[in-house]
Design an enzyme around this catalytic site. Structure first.
Site, PDB file in Angstrom:
ATOM      1  N   ILE A  80       0.855  -1.187   0.000  1.00 19.94           N
ATOM      2  CA  ILE A  80       0.000   0.000   0.000  1.00 19.94           C
ATOM      3  C   ILE A  80       0.890   1.235   0.000  1.00 19.94           C
ATOM      4  O   ILE A  80       1.710   1.418   0.904  1.00 19.94           O
ATOM      5  CB  ILE A  80      -0.924   0.043   1.229  1.00 19.94           C
ATOM      6  CG1 ILE A  80      -1.789  -1.224   1.313  1.00 19.94           C
ATOM      7  CG2 ILE A  80      -1.818   1.289   1.174  1.00 19.94           C
ATOM      8  CD1 ILE A  80      -2.601  -1.331   2.598  1.00 19.94           C
ATOM      9  N   ASN A  82      -2.134   4.023  -3.733  1.00 18.65           N
ATOM     10  CA  ASN A  82      -3.012   5.002  -3.092  1.00 18.65           C
ATOM     11  C   ASN A  82      -2.379   6.383  -3.011  1.00 18.65           C
ATOM     12  O   ASN A  82      -3.093   7.385  -2.943  1.00 18.65           O
ATOM     13  CB  ASN A  82      -3.372   4.514  -1.685  1.00 18.65           C
ATOM     14  CG  ASN A  82      -3.924   5.613  -0.806  1.00 18.65           C
ATOM     15  OD1 ASN A  82      -5.047   6.053  -0.965  1.00 18.65           O
ATOM     16  ND2 ASN A  82      -3.096   6.089   0.137  1.00 18.65           N
ATOM     17  N   TYR A 122      -3.765  17.355 -10.833  1.00 19.37           N
ATOM     18  CA  TYR A 122      -4.412  16.201 -10.210  1.00 19.37           C
ATOM     19  C   TYR A 122      -5.323  15.498 -11.212  1.00 19.37           C
ATOM     20  O   TYR A 122      -5.336  14.267 -11.300  1.00 19.37           O
ATOM     21  CB  TYR A 122      -5.209  16.669  -8.992  1.00 19.37           C
ATOM     22  CG  TYR A 122      -5.754  15.547  -8.140  1.00 19.37           C
ATOM     23  CD1 TYR A 122      -4.939  14.876  -7.238  1.00 19.37           C
ATOM     24  CD2 TYR A 122      -7.087  15.163  -8.231  1.00 19.37           C
ATOM     25  CE1 TYR A 122      -5.443  13.857  -6.442  1.00 19.37           C
ATOM     26  CE2 TYR A 122      -7.601  14.148  -7.443  1.00 19.37           C
ATOM     27  CZ  TYR A 122      -6.769  13.494  -6.558  1.00 19.37           C
ATOM     28  OH  TYR A 122      -7.273  12.471  -5.782  1.00 19.37           O
ATOM     29  N   LYS A 176      -4.807  11.528 -12.475  1.00 16.89           N
ATOM     30  CA  LYS A 176      -5.830  10.499 -12.311  1.00 16.89           C
ATOM     31  C   LYS A 176      -6.353  10.007 -13.667  1.00 16.89           C
ATOM     32  O   LYS A 176      -6.654   8.810 -13.823  1.00 16.89           O
ATOM     33  CB  LYS A 176      -6.973  11.023 -11.451  1.00 16.89           C
ATOM     34  CG  LYS A 176      -6.561  11.317 -10.013  1.00 16.89           C
ATOM     35  CD  LYS A 176      -5.908  10.104  -9.344  1.00 16.89           C
ATOM     36  CE  LYS A 176      -5.591  10.357  -7.885  1.00 16.89           C
ATOM     37  NZ  LYS A 176      -4.901   9.207  -7.233  1.00 16.89           N
ATOM     38  N   THR A 185     -10.187  13.954   4.040  1.00 17.97           N
ATOM     39  CA  THR A 185      -8.743  13.832   4.198  1.00 17.97           C
ATOM     40  C   THR A 185      -8.094  15.215   4.115  1.00 17.97           C
ATOM     41  O   THR A 185      -8.768  16.236   3.948  1.00 17.97           O
ATOM     42  CB  THR A 185      -8.161  12.935   3.090  1.00 17.97           C
ATOM     43  OG1 THR A 185      -8.428  13.547   1.811  1.00 17.97           O
ATOM     44  CG2 THR A 185      -8.774  11.543   3.126  1.00 17.97           C
TER      45      THR A 185
END
Length: 254
Positions: A10, A91, A158, A162, A195
């Site tokens: 991870i 992640n 970003y 992605k 977050t």
């Protein structure tokens, strides 16, 4: 813990969604290798209390090639028969200060792409190459975002990272599907999570980031998942028998 534990890597495992994913896998008896800039004392304490095996690699994914080499070398020293499965969860991500690309410092833009896209691609390549002869199920879960599929002003880096993650996942899924024991891959949008990224978006200058109010409203209306809640949803998707049939997916549509 089972005699042949599941092996789970991870990235970004020291906080937020990554830490919650690692904690849940440790509770389930997985052998977890966390890759983050700093180690998590909380995860170390949890692993000790549970008798679970946790290794924390303190690596900076703004320099992703050494991390990919370390992963490949470590896997090359393992006995494939020692594990029930092998999974890589990409992640880690980095968000630049919200605002127009024209005003984004070049080093910040480069950092966002290296952590969010280059590191995920290189770690995926290293993982798949090192485990290609392993006779166990292999999975790659890339944590994407709805912003990889819907453009948003003020987040060009970003969005690009992605979108690139989604598309390389599509390509690699096709490659692996042609192999006798190919890995299964999915680039999954995990929903909206409370977050540090959300804090940065809510604190942005509204003149530079016109969608700031939308993110403030998400918090006001209680529409943000906690990292633990989001991790439960993500891992439930990862554990589904049909994982990988959709190389690009959204946990909210599952």
């Amino acid at each position: 813990m089972p005699s042949s534990p599941h092996l789970t890597f991870i990235t970004g495992a020291s906080r937020g969604l990554g830490a919650a994913l690692a904690a849940q896998r440790l509770h389930e008896g997985h052998q977890v290798i966390g890759i983050s800039r700093r180690a998590s004392p909380e995860l170390a304490a949890l692993a000790a209390a549970r008798g679970a095996r946790l290794v924390q690699w303190t690596l900076d994914l703004t320099e992703p090639e050494p991390a990919a080499h370390q992963l490949a070398e470590w896997l090359g020293m393992q006995d494939p028969q020692a594990f029930a499965s092998a999974t890589l969860i990409n992640n880690a991500g980095a968000i630049t200060l919200p605002g127009p690309l024209a005003d984004t410092p070049l080093d910040e833009a480069a950092r966002g792409l290296r952590v969010g896209l280059e590191a995920a691609l290189l770690l995926c390549a290293a993982f798949l190459h090192a485990t290609q002869a392993w006779p166990v199920p292999r999975k790659v879960l890339n944590i994407s975002s709805g912003l990889g599929r819907r453009a948003m002003a003020g987040s060009a880096v970003y969005c690009a990272a992605k979108a690139g993650m989604d598309h390389f996942t599509r390509a690699v899924a096709l490659e692996q599907a042609a192999l006798p024991n190919g890995a299964r891959l999915s680039s999954l949008a995990p929903g909206v999570i409370d977050t540090d990224m959300q804090i940065k978006l809510r604190d942005a200058n509204p003149a530079a980031f016109p969608e700031r109010e939308r993110f403030m409203q998400l918090q006001r209306l209680g529409q943000l998942d906690s990292p633990a809640t989001a991790a439960t949803k993500v891992l439930a998707y990862l554990d589904r028998p049909d994982f990988g049939q959709a190389p690009v997916a959204d946990v909210r549509d599952a």
